[in-house]
Design a protein around this motif. Structure first.
Motif, PDB file in Angstrom:
ATOM      1  N   VAL A  95      30.861  -5.593  43.530  1.00 57.99           N
ATOM      2  CA  VAL A  95      32.248  -5.803  43.946  1.00 57.99           C
ATOM      3  C   VAL A  95      32.920  -4.493  44.340  1.00 57.99           C
ATOM      4  O   VAL A  95      33.623  -4.421  45.348  1.00 57.99           O
ATOM      5  N   VAL A  96      32.712  -3.435  43.548  1.00 57.11           N
ATOM      6  CA  VAL A  96      33.402  -2.169  43.811  1.00 57.11           C
ATOM      7  C   VAL A  96      32.445  -0.981  43.886  1.00 57.11           C
ATOM      8  O   VAL A  96      32.441  -0.235  44.856  1.00 57.11           O
ATOM      9  N   GLY A  97      31.625  -0.801  42.855  1.00 55.93           N
ATOM     10  CA  GLY A  97      30.853   0.428  42.737  1.00 55.93           C
ATOM     11  C   GLY A  97      29.916   0.704  43.886  1.00 55.93           C
ATOM     12  O   GLY A  97      29.919   1.799  44.463  1.00 55.93           O
ATOM     13  N   ARG A  98      29.078  -0.283  44.235  1.00 57.65           N
ATOM     14  CA  ARG A  98      28.139  -0.061  45.334  1.00 57.65           C
ATOM     15  C   ARG A  98      28.849   0.088  46.686  1.00 57.65           C
ATOM     16  O   ARG A  98      28.525   1.008  47.453  1.00 57.65           O
ATOM     17  N   PRO A  99      29.814  -0.796  47.020  1.00 56.06           N
ATOM     18  CA  PRO A  99      30.530  -0.585  48.283  1.00 56.06           C
ATOM     19  C   PRO A  99      31.214   0.781  48.359  1.00 56.06           C
ATOM     20  O   PRO A  99      31.198   1.425  49.404  1.00 56.06           O
ATOM     21  N   LEU A 100      31.803   1.234  47.253  1.00 59.36           N
ATOM     22  CA  LEU A 100      32.478   2.532  47.254  1.00 59.36           C
ATOM     23  C   LEU A 100      31.488   3.654  47.505  1.00 59.36           C
ATOM     24  O   LEU A 100      31.757   4.563  48.311  1.00 59.36           O
ATOM     25  N   ALA A 101      30.338   3.621  46.846  1.00 54.62           N
ATOM     26  CA  ALA A 101      29.324   4.653  47.057  1.00 54.62           C
ATOM     27  C   ALA A 101      28.876   4.676  48.518  1.00 54.62           C
ATOM     28  O   ALA A 101      28.709   5.742  49.112  1.00 54.62           O
ATOM     29  N   ALA A 102      28.709   3.494  49.112  1.00 59.76           N
ATOM     30  CA  ALA A 102      28.280   3.411  50.505  1.00 59.76           C
ATOM     31  C   ALA A 102      29.344   3.974  51.447  1.00 59.76           C
ATOM     32  O   ALA A 102      29.026   4.737  52.381  1.00 59.76           O
ATOM     33  N   LEU A 103      30.595   3.611  51.214  1.00 59.71           N
ATOM     34  CA  LEU A 103      31.676   4.096  52.077  1.00 59.71           C
ATOM     35  C   LEU A 103      31.799   5.619  52.015  1.00 59.71           C
ATOM     36  O   LEU A 103      31.969   6.288  53.043  1.00 59.71           O
ATOM     37  N   LEU A 104      31.716   6.165  50.815  1.00 56.73           N
ATOM     38  CA  LEU A 104      31.833   7.618  50.654  1.00 56.73           C
ATOM     39  C   LEU A 104      30.667   8.332  51.313  1.00 56.73           C
ATOM     40  O   LEU A 104      30.844   9.365  51.971  1.00 56.73           O
ATOM     41  N   ALA A 105      29.466   7.775  51.163  1.00 52.13           N
ATOM     42  CA  ALA A 105      28.293   8.390  51.788  1.00 52.13           C
ATOM     43  C   ALA A 105      28.358   8.274  53.310  1.00 52.13           C
ATOM     44  O   ALA A 105      27.996   9.209  54.029  1.00 52.13           O
ATOM     45  N   ASN A 106      28.835   7.134  53.807  1.00 50.52           N
ATOM     46  CA  ASN A 106      28.973   6.976  55.256  1.00 50.52           C
ATOM     47  C   ASN A 106      29.965   7.967  55.836  1.00 50.52           C
ATOM     48  O   ASN A 106      29.892   8.308  57.024  1.00 50.52           O
ATOM     49  N   ASP A 107      30.893   8.442  55.018  1.00 54.54           N
ATOM     50  CA  ASP A 107      31.846   9.450  55.477  1.00 54.54           C
ATOM     51  C   ASP A 107      31.358  10.880  55.225  1.00 54.54           C
ATOM     52  O   ASP A 107      32.128  11.822  55.389  1.00 54.54           O
ATOM     53  N   GLY A 108      30.103  11.020  54.807  1.00 49.20           N
ATOM     54  CA  GLY A 108      29.511  12.348  54.762  1.00 49.20           C
ATOM     55  C   GLY A 108      29.233  12.916  53.393  1.00 49.20           C
ATOM     56  O   GLY A 108      28.624  13.990  53.284  1.00 49.20           O
ATOM     57  N   ARG A 153      23.953   6.121  59.220  1.00 48.63           N
ATOM     58  CA  ARG A 153      24.469   5.371  58.076  1.00 48.63           C
ATOM     59  C   ARG A 153      23.770   5.893  56.831  1.00 48.63           C
ATOM     60  O   ARG A 153      22.778   6.609  56.911  1.00 48.63           O
ATOM     61  N   HIS A 154      24.307   5.536  55.674  1.00 44.11           N
ATOM     62  CA  HIS A 154      23.745   6.055  54.438  1.00 44.11           C
ATOM     63  C   HIS A 154      22.378   5.446  54.124  1.00 44.11           C
ATOM     64  O   HIS A 154      22.060   4.330  54.555  1.00 44.11           O
ATOM     65  N   GLU A 155      21.591   6.200  53.403  1.00 44.79           N
ATOM     66  CA  GLU A 155      20.348   5.701  52.831  1.00 44.79           C
ATOM     67  C   GLU A 155      20.437   5.830  51.316  1.00 44.79           C
ATOM     68  O   GLU A 155      21.203   6.644  50.800  1.00 44.79           O
ATOM     69  N   VAL A 156      19.664   5.021  50.619  1.00 45.75           N
ATOM     70  CA  VAL A 156      19.707   5.004  49.153  1.00 45.75           C
ATOM     71  C   VAL A 156      18.341   5.390  48.606  1.00 45.75           C
ATOM     72  O   VAL A 156      17.318   4.856  49.037  1.00 45.75           O
TER      73      VAL A 156
END
Length: 332
Positions: A188-201, A225-228
């Protein structure tokens, strides 16, 4: 903005300061509309937290010139109620207060909310675009912005307010050079937030009970885009926390407290849980501490509603101009 009990080295920043700035932008957007936007909330559970969120949403809407209707329905009727609202021309936006079934049926309900009325950004198209770092529904013309989930976006708006985003850098790369820790990898929050922050560099370490993952766009931000990547077995919070200049925590348990001895000196700390994840000692090492973000989350919901209306207009971008400032994550 500073707490009287905090040492001079730490500023305690209340979320109302960010919320008030965003509300001023929202008010400018409202001036461009012929009538107040109408948000409909669906409550189909007995969860006290969901009801509180609904009441908080209604209060914020009423105080800021938005129409809000709470529709309480049974679990058996929620699907048809959403479908009816999708086709109701008097409904501009829909929010559903979860959990309802507390299983995959909730995910199904998220998908039947019309994408043009999904103020929470939970439909498949928005979630897919978010993870793929696609920021527009129409990438060629770039007139229709994608809707982002409210709580992750609220965290981002707070980081913007704190000037963690470097507006000298190109849009989309403005967290380059930052290493950020996100504690809690919920869908709901944690994974989307990590992705958004990584997509912004940013280089993002995502910590959960299942282990630690690294979200990154690679050396020199060469990836689009981000990779994990899973960190090797045995790595713990103690290994990554001292590397991070921003720590964001959202663990929902009352017993959880972040070990402040692991903090990098001068780190920025943000708590998005309803519980207090950081003990008072966080003020001894952090440069900035944000104890809660709830007020910003509600205002982001209103901004998303204005964005949906702007997307439907397509050629009329005045609401977008009013709700976005140059230099923010959503300005091009």
């Amino acid at each position: 903005m500073a707490s009287d009990s905090a040492p001079a080295s730490c500023k305690v920043m209340l979320s109302k300061h960010v919320a008030n700035r965003l509300l001023a932008e929202v008010q400018e957007g409202l001036k461009t509309l012929d009538k107040p936007p109408h948000l409909v909330g669906f409550l189909a559970n007995n969860d006290p937290a969901a009801r509180m969120y609904a009441e908080w949403t209604e209060k914020t809407c009423q105080e800021n010139g938005f129409d809000y209707s709470l529709r309480e329905v049974s679990r058996d009727d929620i699907e048809q109620a959403i479908i009816a609202a999708n086709t109701d021309s008097n409904v501009d936006g829909i929010i559903v207060y979860y959990p309802i079934f507390n299983n995959r049926q909730d995910q199904y309900l998220q998908q039947i909310v019309d994408v043009s009325k999904d103020v929470e950004g939970l439909s498949h198209r928005y979630i897919f675009n978010m993870y793929q770092n696609i920021r527009f529904l129409d990438p060629e013309t770039k007139r229709q912005k994608c809707i982002l989930p409210c709580t992750p976006l609220a965290n981002i708006k707070i980081l913007e307010y704190l000037n963690i985003y470097n507006t000298i850098l190109p849009y989309g790369n403005r967290l380059f050079g930052h290493t950020i820790l996100v504690v809690n990898r919920s869908e709901v929050v944690g994974r989307p937030l990590a992705a958004l922050l990584a997509n912004d560099g940013a280089c993002v370490y995502s910590v959960d009970v299942t282990g630690i993952q690294k979200f990154t766009r690679g050396d020199g931000l060469k990836k689009g885009r981000h990779e994990v990547h899973d960190l090797e077995e045995g790595k713990t919070l103690k290994d990554v926390a001292p590397l991070c200049d921003v720590v964001i925590s959202g663990v929902p348990g009352e017993a959880y407290k972040f070990d402040t001895s692991l903090l990098r000196e001068g780190a920025v700390c943000v708590n998005f849980s309803s519980e207090k994840n950081f003990p008072h000692e966080v003020r001894d090492k952090a440069s900035i501490f944000v104890p809660s973000i709830g007020k910003v989350t509600i205002v982001v919901l209103l901004r998303n509603l204005l964005r949906l209306i702007q997307n439907r207009r397509m050629d009329d971008v005045k609401p977008a101009e009013a709700t976005e400032r140059p230099g923010t994550i959503e300005a091009v």
